[in-house]
Design an enzyme around this catalytic site. Structure first.
Site, PDB file in Angstrom:
ATOM      1  N   GLU A 156       0.843  -1.190   0.000  1.00  0.00           N
ATOM      2  CA  GLU A 156       0.000   0.000   0.000  1.00  0.00           C
ATOM      3  C   GLU A 156       0.883   1.246   0.000  1.00  0.00           C
ATOM      4  O   GLU A 156       1.980   1.240   0.578  1.00  0.00           O
ATOM      5  CB  GLU A 156      -0.895  -0.013   1.257  1.00  0.00           C
ATOM      6  CG  GLU A 156      -1.737   1.253   1.413  1.00  0.00           C
ATOM      7  CD  GLU A 156      -2.839   1.129   2.463  1.00  0.00           C
ATOM      8  OE1 GLU A 156      -2.931   0.071   3.118  1.00  0.00           O
ATOM      9  OE2 GLU A 156      -3.602   2.098   2.612  1.00  0.00           O
ATOM     10  N   ASN A 180      -6.604   1.688   2.867  1.00  0.00           N
ATOM     11  CA  ASN A 180      -7.300   2.954   3.100  1.00  0.00           C
ATOM     12  C   ASN A 180      -6.856   4.026   2.110  1.00  0.00           C
ATOM     13  O   ASN A 180      -7.641   4.912   1.753  1.00  0.00           O
ATOM     14  CB  ASN A 180      -7.035   3.441   4.533  1.00  0.00           C
ATOM     15  CG  ASN A 180      -7.618   2.503   5.576  1.00  0.00           C
ATOM     16  OD1 ASN A 180      -8.486   1.692   5.284  1.00  0.00           O
ATOM     17  ND2 ASN A 180      -7.139   2.610   6.813  1.00  0.00           N
ATOM     18  N   ASN A 220     -12.200  -0.583  -0.794  1.00  0.00           N
ATOM     19  CA  ASN A 220     -11.538  -1.139   0.379  1.00  0.00           C
ATOM     20  C   ASN A 220     -12.305  -0.786   1.646  1.00  0.00           C
ATOM     21  O   ASN A 220     -12.623   0.389   1.866  1.00  0.00           O
ATOM     22  CB  ASN A 220     -10.121  -0.562   0.504  1.00  0.00           C
ATOM     23  CG  ASN A 220      -9.404  -1.036   1.752  1.00  0.00           C
ATOM     24  OD1 ASN A 220      -9.045  -2.205   1.845  1.00  0.00           O
ATOM     25  ND2 ASN A 220      -9.215  -0.143   2.718  1.00  0.00           N
ATOM     26  N   GLU A 221     -12.591  -1.778   2.473  1.00  0.00           N
ATOM     27  CA  GLU A 221     -13.153  -1.581   3.824  1.00  0.00           C
ATOM     28  C   GLU A 221     -14.210  -0.475   3.868  1.00  0.00           C
ATOM     29  O   GLU A 221     -14.158   0.431   4.707  1.00  0.00           O
ATOM     30  CB  GLU A 221     -12.032  -1.288   4.835  1.00  0.00           C
ATOM     31  CG  GLU A 221     -11.128  -2.477   5.047  1.00  0.00           C
ATOM     32  CD  GLU A 221     -10.167  -2.340   6.227  1.00  0.00           C
ATOM     33  OE1 GLU A 221     -10.042  -1.252   6.810  1.00  0.00           O
ATOM     34  OE2 GLU A 221      -9.548  -3.363   6.577  1.00  0.00           O
ATOM     35  N   GLU A 272      -6.739  -9.008   3.531  1.00  0.00           N
ATOM     36  CA  GLU A 272      -5.827  -8.427   4.527  1.00  0.00           C
ATOM     37  C   GLU A 272      -5.887  -9.325   5.746  1.00  0.00           C
ATOM     38  O   GLU A 272      -6.963  -9.483   6.339  1.00  0.00           O
ATOM     39  CB  GLU A 272      -6.229  -6.997   4.913  1.00  0.00           C
ATOM     40  CG  GLU A 272      -5.917  -5.970   3.857  1.00  0.00           C
ATOM     41  CD  GLU A 272      -6.215  -4.546   4.314  1.00  0.00           C
ATOM     42  OE1 GLU A 272      -6.049  -4.241   5.513  1.00  0.00           O
ATOM     43  OE2 GLU A 272      -6.621  -3.742   3.454  1.00  0.00           O
ATOM     44  N   GLN A 286       1.315  -6.361   5.638  1.00  0.00           N
ATOM     45  CA  GLN A 286       1.660  -6.045   4.278  1.00  0.00           C
ATOM     46  C   GLN A 286       3.004  -6.696   3.946  1.00  0.00           C
ATOM     47  O   GLN A 286       3.463  -7.545   4.707  1.00  0.00           O
ATOM     48  CB  GLN A 286       1.697  -4.535   4.105  1.00  0.00           C
ATOM     49  CG  GLN A 286       0.330  -3.885   4.396  1.00  0.00           C
ATOM     50  CD  GLN A 286       0.243  -2.422   3.976  1.00  0.00           C
ATOM     51  OE1 GLN A 286       1.149  -1.857   3.384  1.00  0.00           O
ATOM     52  NE2 GLN A 286      -0.879  -1.779   4.321  1.00  0.00           N
ATOM     53  N   TYR A 313      -7.198  -8.991  11.510  1.00  0.00           N
ATOM     54  CA  TYR A 313      -5.929  -8.723  12.206  1.00  0.00           C
ATOM     55  C   TYR A 313      -6.070  -9.193  13.650  1.00  0.00           C
ATOM     56  O   TYR A 313      -7.120  -9.013  14.260  1.00  0.00           O
ATOM     57  CB  TYR A 313      -5.623  -7.220  12.204  1.00  0.00           C
ATOM     58  CG  TYR A 313      -5.293  -6.657  10.834  1.00  0.00           C
ATOM     59  CD1 TYR A 313      -4.029  -6.818  10.286  1.00  0.00           C
ATOM     60  CD2 TYR A 313      -6.251  -5.944  10.103  1.00  0.00           C
ATOM     61  CE1 TYR A 313      -3.720  -6.287   9.030  1.00  0.00           C
ATOM     62  CE2 TYR A 313      -5.935  -5.407   8.850  1.00  0.00           C
ATOM     63  CZ  TYR A 313      -4.668  -5.588   8.326  1.00  0.00           C
ATOM     64  OH  TYR A 313      -4.362  -5.059   7.093  1.00  0.00           O
TER      65      TYR A 313
HETATM   66  O1  AHR Z   1      -3.010  -2.674   6.245  1.00  0.00           O
HETATM   67  C1  AHR Z   1      -3.206  -1.457   6.912  1.00  0.00           C
HETATM   68  C2  AHR Z   1      -4.633  -0.944   6.817  1.00  0.00           C
HETATM   69  O2  AHR Z   1      -5.471  -1.813   7.515  1.00  0.00           O
HETATM   70  C3  AHR Z   1      -5.233  -0.888   5.443  1.00  0.00           C
HETATM   71  O3  AHR Z   1      -4.927   0.278   4.760  1.00  0.00           O
HETATM   72  C4  AHR Z   1      -6.697  -0.950   5.725  1.00  0.00           C
HETATM   73  O4  AHR Z   1      -7.425  -1.513   4.665  1.00  0.00           O
HETATM   74  C5  AHR Z   1      -6.786  -1.742   7.008  1.00  0.00           C
HETATM   75  O5  AHR Z   1      -7.616  -1.136   7.929  1.00  0.00           O
END
Ligand code: AHR
Length: 514
Positions: free
Chosen positions: A26, A71, A171-172, A291, A353, A243
């Site tokens: 990113e 993001n 995204n999200e 992710e 990432q 996450y």
């Molecule tokens: O990977 C970091 C961030 O985590 C990304 O930009 C977003 O999509 C997620 O909230």
């Protein structure tokens, strides 16, 4: 008390998709600038691609890399990143409170992906932008020529189309932090119309519609159902983001994260089936875990974010450069096990990432690049997990966790390919005891070819990390692993060190005629 695991090489969950081993680059922090790309670095080529990083990426073995966000993408104008570099605008990136110089963009990433031998997964902006811009970037990338956009690509140096196949529809969009955040209905409608137009431009694309950014989102479930009601006929994959972190020293729950990911995937799969069934659609929609990782989000939310904003607008600030420990590597190994156990539904996944930002690879500007502890489970599973993921039963000792109840002390996954090679991945969640494992594999006479274990080295604790100057967290051979045979197949025994992640590579024994 130990653990008994049963497998049969003919009982498969499904084939392991290569795209399970994806990653993510990113435009944020030092992921791109001084990560992948650093003109003038001693190892950089004439395009500015760091050779030391490319070498580590090849060793890590990702199959596909998602780009340019995250993001970031929700306020990004893709046109800013094409054309002569000296003409590209410098912009504010509101998502990461940074200055985006646009010295690296679409063509640079396509060239980098070719050098790294990875497939591109490209995300379009459905935050501040919409249907037209998504169609434009697709036409720019994939249309052969003869139109303004495709000729612009050719004039910018790419005579042949990039031919990107995988596209994320934003995204999200469920997250209130997302630029251009939408309700499920608003996003579902926009994603559906964007998908429809993108398919008109290039019917060969595979489209990923955005699911929940966490299973803790209050809209989880409702979001998937509503978005799919709008888009199910038009998309190929539904994303989920996951996450995990250790909360207040609760290591037992942290080590059980793979069970939480299993649950997130299975619940999402149930919603997909339900929506498809109710709509009478005879098709499959895969799950793109686009992710996933371990990330100390508490530090980001409570400290780093304030420092970032307090530091003013800067180019590639150092953000979320988490230093990963032995414990983190063990959790990452078990999360990869979860992905393998769910290959009947998960069609791809991207560790978030790749470089510097919550990443297995770290760099210093002008300096070295190194492997974090989490590098190893990823590189080993990517290299070893081939063929089918096997259905396993696990019985024996359990551990109590505050967040997830009782879980097996050992998390297990295994694969077997048509050439008779196998791999077994085992996580010992006990932080205090070694665990004896007895694994019966029916239907094959197997030998142990090689073993690797990531555990706490003698004289250290579970918080040990790698750094620019030393990589003490690395896999070592696991002594004492045995393989015996009986008429049914193979019995493997191993003693897993406390708090460890282990990979075994197996090969079918050739039985010669007497
Ligand atoms: O990977 C970091 C961030 O985590 C990304 O930009 C977003 O999509 C997620 O909230």
């Amino acid at each position: 008390m130990g653990i008994q695991i049963e497998a049969d090489v003919s009982e498969a969950i499904g084939p392991v998709p290569r795209r399970l081993f994806g990653s993510f680059a990113e435009h944020m922090g030092r992921s791109v600038y001084t990560g992948l790309f650093e003109p003038g670095h001693p190892t950089a080529d004439d395009r500015g691609f760091r050779g030391d990083v490319l070498g580590l990426v090849r060793e890590l073995g990702p199959s596909v890399v998602r780009y340019p966000g995250g993001n970031f993408v929700s306020a990004y104008r893709w046109e800013d990143g094409v054309g002569p570099v000296e003409d590209r605008p410098v912009r504010l990136d509101p998502a990461w409170h940074s200055v985006e110089p646009n010295r690296f963009g679409l063509h640079e990433f396509a060239a980098w992906a070719e050098a790294a031998d990875v497939e591109v997964m490209y995300a379009v902006n459905l935050g501040t932008r919409g249907i037209q811009e998504a169609a434009d970037v697709l036409e720019y990338c994939n249309h052969p020529g003869g139109t303004e956009l495709s000729e612009r690509r050719r004039a910018n140096g790419a005579d042949r189309p990039f031919g990107f196949r995988l596209w994320c529809l934003g995204n999200e969009m469920d997250g209130p932090w997302q630029v251009g955040h939408k309700t499920a209905d608003e996003y579902g409608r926009l994603a559906a119309e964007t998908a429809r137009l993108m398919r008109m431009i290039d019917p060969g694309v595979e489209l990923v519609v955005a699911g929940s950014s966490s299973s803790d989102m209050p809209t989880f479930g409702y979001w998937e159902r509503t978005v799919l009601e709008h888009t199910a006929a038009l998309v190929d994959h539904l994303s989920l983001h996951a996450y995990y972190q250790e909360h207040d020293g609760d290591v037992a729950s942290y080590l059980a994260s793979a069970g939480a990911l299993d649950g997130f995937i299975r619940t999402t799969a149930g919603i997909i089936d339900d929506v498809l069934g109710k709509a009478g659609l005879d098709k499959k929609i895969g799950i793109s875990v686009d992710e996933w990782n371990v990330w100390d989000q508490r530090r980001w939310n409570e400290v780093e974010q304030h420092d970032l904003i307090g530091g003013g607008w800067r180019e590639h600030p150092r953000i979320i450069e988490d230093d990963y420990t032995v414990t983190d590597a063990v959790v990452v190994g078990s999360l990869l096990g979860s992905l393998l156990r769910n290959v009947d539904r998960v069609t791809m996944a991207n560790q978030a990432q790749l470089v510097n930002v919550i990443a297995p690879i770290r760099t210093e500007p002008g300096g070295p690049a190194w492997r974090q502890s989490t590098f190893y489970p990823f590189s080993l599973v990517s290299a070893l997990a081939k063929g089918n993921s096997l259905r396993l039963t696990v019985e024996g000792a359990t551990v109590h966790t505050g967040l997830h109840g009782r879980v097996d002390v050992v998390d297990a996954a295994a694969t077997f390919d048509e050439d008779g090679h196998g791999a077994v991945f085992l996580t010992n969640r006990s932080t205090v005891s070694a665990t004896e494992v007895r694994l019966r594999v029916r239907g094959a006479r197997l030998a142990i070819e090689e073993t690797w274990t990531v555990a706490v080295p003698d004289g250290h604790d579970r918080h040990l990390t790698n750094s620019a100057t030393a990589e003490p967290v690395r896999p070592v051979p696991l002594p004492g692993v045995t393989a015996g045979h009986d008429p049914e197949g193979t019995i493997i025994t191993a003693t897993l060190p406390p708090l460890s992640w282990t990979a075994l590579r197996l090969a079918t024994v050739v039985v010669r005629d007497a």
